[in-house]
Design a protein around this motif. Structure first.
Motif, PDB file in Angstrom:
ATOM      1  N   VAL A  62       0.830  -1.243  -0.023  1.00 22.38           N
ATOM      2  CA  VAL A  62      -0.026  -0.023  -0.063  1.00 22.38           C
ATOM      3  C   VAL A  62       0.812   1.073   0.067  1.00 22.38           C
ATOM      4  N   ALA A  63       2.082   1.090   0.600  1.00 17.02           N
ATOM      5  CA  ALA A  63       2.863   2.199   0.788  1.00 17.02           C
ATOM      6  C   ALA A  63       3.379   2.452  -0.606  1.00 17.02           C
ATOM      7  N   ALA A  64       3.933   1.270  -1.341  1.00 17.54           N
ATOM      8  CA  ALA A  64       4.434   1.694  -2.654  1.00 17.54           C
ATOM      9  C   ALA A  64       3.581   2.358  -3.622  1.00 17.54           C
ATOM     10  N   HIS A 140      -1.697  18.619  -5.145  1.00 12.49           N
ATOM     11  CA  HIS A 140      -0.504  18.548  -5.775  1.00 12.49           C
ATOM     12  C   HIS A 140       0.110  17.195  -5.370  1.00 12.49           C
ATOM     13  N   ARG A 141      -0.096  16.725  -3.994  1.00 10.58           N
ATOM     14  CA  ARG A 141       0.264  15.519  -3.813  1.00 10.58           C
ATOM     15  C   ARG A 141      -0.085  14.253  -4.544  1.00 10.58           C
ATOM     16  N   ALA A 142      -1.717  14.430  -4.634  1.00  9.09           N
ATOM     17  CA  ALA A 142      -2.271  13.396  -5.273  1.00  9.09           C
ATOM     18  C   ALA A 142      -1.985  13.217  -6.809  1.00  9.09           C
ATOM     19  N   ARG A 148       3.293   9.124 -10.903  1.00  9.91           N
ATOM     20  CA  ARG A 148       4.085   8.388 -10.737  1.00  9.91           C
ATOM     21  C   ARG A 148       3.532   6.902 -11.188  1.00  9.91           C
ATOM     22  N   HIS A 149       2.261   6.751 -11.221  1.00  2.00           N
ATOM     23  CA  HIS A 149       1.685   5.378 -11.668  1.00  2.00           C
ATOM     24  C   HIS A 149       1.122   5.491 -12.971  1.00  2.00           C
ATOM     25  N   THR A 156      -5.131  15.804 -10.820  1.00  2.00           N
ATOM     26  CA  THR A 156      -4.090  16.436 -11.747  1.00  2.00           C
ATOM     27  C   THR A 156      -4.510  17.642 -12.369  1.00  2.00           C
ATOM     28  N   LEU A 157      -5.566  17.691 -12.903  1.00  2.00           N
ATOM     29  CA  LEU A 157      -6.021  18.595 -13.598  1.00  2.00           C
ATOM     30  C   LEU A 157      -6.059  20.167 -12.847  1.00  2.00           C
TER      31      LEU A 157
END
Length: 745
Positions: A62-64, A140-142, A148-149, A156-157
């Motif tokens: 989950v952390a990854a 920003h974090r999301a 990354r995935h 994102t928008l």
């Protein structure tokens, strides 16, 4: 996977949309020997795994994926999940307050020329900095996790739009002419030939952040309540208990120290600490927690009792048979949890489209930049058109579409006494075709009342009522209280009072030996019932009512009929529900005769399959009845008020609880009728449908606006300043459309 494999429940934090839950589920399920189901609404992952799978591997996986997970605490330790969720909600509220307070002057200065005092643009930068960084950090974090995935969502928008407007403004302030003291915004309609670096767009970045944080806060607060039903249910149990040692000495201990075989005492008015078997004493036990039946159940040695039920009269000694997670109360909690976890989430339209819309906007912005440069446009013109594309695509109106309509709709509902939990509830009301009504406390009052008094030939009704009430006044039994409440005259005193557990009472009133109780009690005393009274008893029992006989001086003098009466407006409510195209049904733990009598009184008819009334069901059977209807293709609404309804309320496509009921039922439901008036159920469905229609209209126009405006911006026909204004106007339209819900009647 085997059903004997261990199962874990992980608490997940950091999810921002349904796609996050899907991503975690895919990552966990790809592990060898692991099956996982992630519920975005409850923020829990249910994981079944082989014995050789290390739980730490699940946490690392989950952390990854960019999120955090925690294992359940050891038995006896406090779960910190609630505290963490409260802290997360408090932080989100602080971000919203800061963003709103700082964004307002930025927007005013940018949009109102008289407010553009010397140096206003630099003041805007100072005010906007905390908003576009700290307040917008969740977006920003999301966006970074999604990137990354290789995924893109509305986060994102939002992030790209906020950063683009901010970075453009920074460049304009430091490299362009926007930083000059005395600068005011121009109003060129197009990007071609405009001084793009002469304008700032900080109002766009701050307004988008504040608006969407408001929507995120509303959503998070609704999710926070998902586990409240389980907490309320488990709180119903007794906290401590009087345990008997081998010498018969009582000692009070916490209930979690009980073990099977332990003997404990239950005094009148106390809760039964755990499931067990009565070994001494007699009492009337209020088991409405489990059965919903308002009349207490008489228990004697050898009978079983359920933890959480209440002894209303006698002292009992009970031997514990099931404790902890094995009790019926704990099993009911699991039923609620399983039903909530199995309910499909209605993913917002904006999230579903984001997977296509967001990448398309990013590609269009790049193509716009490249196209202008290839066609000979200046770098300023190309960048201005590209930024206009990003700004016009910022989902401000999309973010407002659901929360504003939901806030206005729920606010109007609160004024009417209707509480709506969240947007997924609205989707359910549109599709519901069957409404299942609990009987006791929902259609009926849930309180025993004296409904009839039949006197024997030659006797006076007033005498029967007065003398029976005088004896019953010394008893605390619910039937006795109903008889006393039904007598308006002053009651004479009673002497030599005796309570005969499970049978009735007797005493001396005005020199007469009065006996009031079940017909069996009089038969044991050798008192025969005249034909008129026998017929009255049989008629009452045929209608599902309780009949007690009053006798004195060796003769039966009258019959008093006690029943749970139908609520005012219940028949009108059933008619209104039918008028909305819903098929009403009655579901109860009471016996079939009482259920059928109530159904006839309120106008619930047997359906084509003859299943208009389902009686004598326990909580698990109520849940099964709802599931059975769903398996037959029906979309089911459940209306209830008791703990025994909680699992069925959670399983139903739409759960409606009466605000006069238990906290467990209210927390498990989707809609709550504050005043307990069943007539509000139809109003709740109509308001929910109207609110859903408003949300859908908002989303349609927000998307239509974006789709229509994007080509205009890409063609250079829209200045970013005008794009920001247009975006603001689209938000105003969405808010105005939502405010129409205030006129709902």
């Amino acid at each position: 996977m085997s059903t004997t494999d261990p199962e874990l429940e992980l608490a997940i934090t950091g999810m921002t949309c349904a796609s996050c839950a899907h991503r975690i589920e895919r990552k966990l399920t790809r592990l060898d020997g692991v099956e996982a189901t992630v519920n975005y609404a409850t923020e829990k992952a249910t994981v079944r795994h082989r014995v050789d799978v290390d739980p730490q591997l699940l946490l690392d996986t989950v952390a990854a994926a960019g999120y955090a997970a925690s294992l359940p605490p050891p038995p006896g330790e406090q779960d910190g999940t609630d505290d963490a969720a409260d802290a997360e909600l408090a932080l989100l509220r602080r971000r919203l307050v800061v963003a709103s307070v700082l964004a307002l002057p930025v927007v005013v200065m940018a949009m109102v020329p008289p407010a553009q005092l010397p140096g206003w643009q630099w003041l805007s930068l100072v005010l906007a900095a905390p908003v576009v960084t700290w307040a917008a950090w969740p977006f920003h974090r999301a966006a970074a996790v999604n990137a990354r995935h290789g995924a893109a969502t509305m986060d994102t928008l939002v992030s790209v739009g906020v950063l683009a407007a901010t970075l453009w403004s920074l460049v304009a302030l430091t490299v362009g002419t926007a930083g000059e003291i005395g600068m005011t915004h121009g109003f060129s309609l197009t990007a071609a030939g405009s001084d793009g670096l002469g304008n700032v767009y900080l109002e766009v970045a701050t307004a988008v952040t504040a608006f969407l944080l408001a929507g995120r806060y509303v959503e998070k607060r609704a999710k926070r309540r998902a586990g409240a039903a389980l907490r309320a249910l488990l709180d119903l149990g007794a906290k401590d208990v009087a345990v008997l040692d081998e010498h018969g000495v009582e000692q009070r201990v916490p209930t979690d120290r009980l073990a099977p075989g332990t003997r404990f005492v239950v005094r009148p008015g106390e809760k039964v600490a755990t499931d067990g078997e009565v070994v001494e004493g007699r009492s009337a036990v209020d088991a409405s927690l489990v059965t919903g039946e308002p009349v207490p159940v008489e228990v004697v040695p050898g009978d079983t009792v359920v933890g959480g039920t209440i002894s209303t009269s006698g002292r009992l000694v009970v031997r514990a048979t099931r404790v902890g997670a094995d009790t019926q109360l704990a099993q009911m909690a699991r039923l609620v949890e399983q039903a909530q976890s199995g309910k499909a989430d209605v993913q917002r339209l904006a999230d579903r489209v984001a997977g296509v819309f967001v990448p398309a906007v990013l590609v269009l912005a790049l193509l716009t930049l490249a196209g202008w440069l290839l066609l000979g446009g200046s770098a300023t013109e190309a960048a201005t058109a590209a930024v206009a594309v990003l700004i016009i695509a910022c989902p401000c109106a999309l973010g407002l579409a659901t929360p504003t309509a939901l806030l206005v709709g729920t606010g109007r509902g609160a004024q009417l006494g209707i509480l709506i939990r969240g947007p997924e509830v609205l989707e359910s009301t549109r599709r519901v075709d069957t409404v299942v009504l609990d009987k006791t406390g929902t259609v009926t009052t849930g309180v025993m009342s004296l409904v009839d008094v039949v006197a024997a030939p030659g006797e006076e009704v007033d005498d029967v009522r007065r003398l029976a009430a005088a004896v019953e006044a010394a008893s605390g039994h619910p039937v006795a209280r109903a008889v006393v409440a039904g007598s308006a005259a002053p009651l004479p005193p009673v002497t030599d009072f005796t309570s005969l557990e499970g049978l009735g009472v007797e005493g001396v009133v005005e020199g007469r030996a009065v006996v009031v109780g079940r017909p069996r009690l009089l038969a044991e005393r050798g008192v025969d019932l005249p034909a008129a009274l026998l017929a009255a008893v049989e008629a009452a029992e045929a209608a599902g009512r309780t009949a007690v006989v009053a006798a004195w001086d060796g003769r039966a003098r009258g019959v008093l009929v006690v029943a749970d009466t139908v609520k005012d407006g219940a028949a009108e409510a059933v008619a209104s529900l039918r008028g909305l195209g819903l098929r009403p049904m009655l579901l109860t733990g009471d016996h079939a005769r009482a259920a059928r009598a109530v159904a006839d009184e309120v106008g619930i008819e047997a359906g084509p399959d003859g299943a208009g009334v389902v009686a004598e069901v326990l909580p698990a059977e109520k849940l099964a009845a709802v599931r059975r209807l769903q398996q037959q293709g029906h979309v089911v609404a459940m209306v209830g008020d008791g703990v025994n309804d909680a699992a069925a309320l959670a399983q139903a496509d739409l759960g409606i609880a009466l605000g006069t009921g238990t906290d467990v039922a209210i927390q498990a439901a989707d809609l709550t009728l504050v005043r307990g008036d069943l007539r509000l159920a139809a109003d709740a469905v109509r308001l929910s449908r109207r609110t859903l229609a408003t949300i859908r209209g908002n989303l349609f126009w927000a998307f239509a606006y974006n789709v229509a405006a994007l080509p205009v911006a890409a063609a250079g026909l829209l200045n970013p300043m005008i794009a920001g204004l247009a975006m603001a106007l689209s938000s105003v339209f969405v808010v105005t459309n939502s405010l129409r819900l205030r006129r709902f009647r």
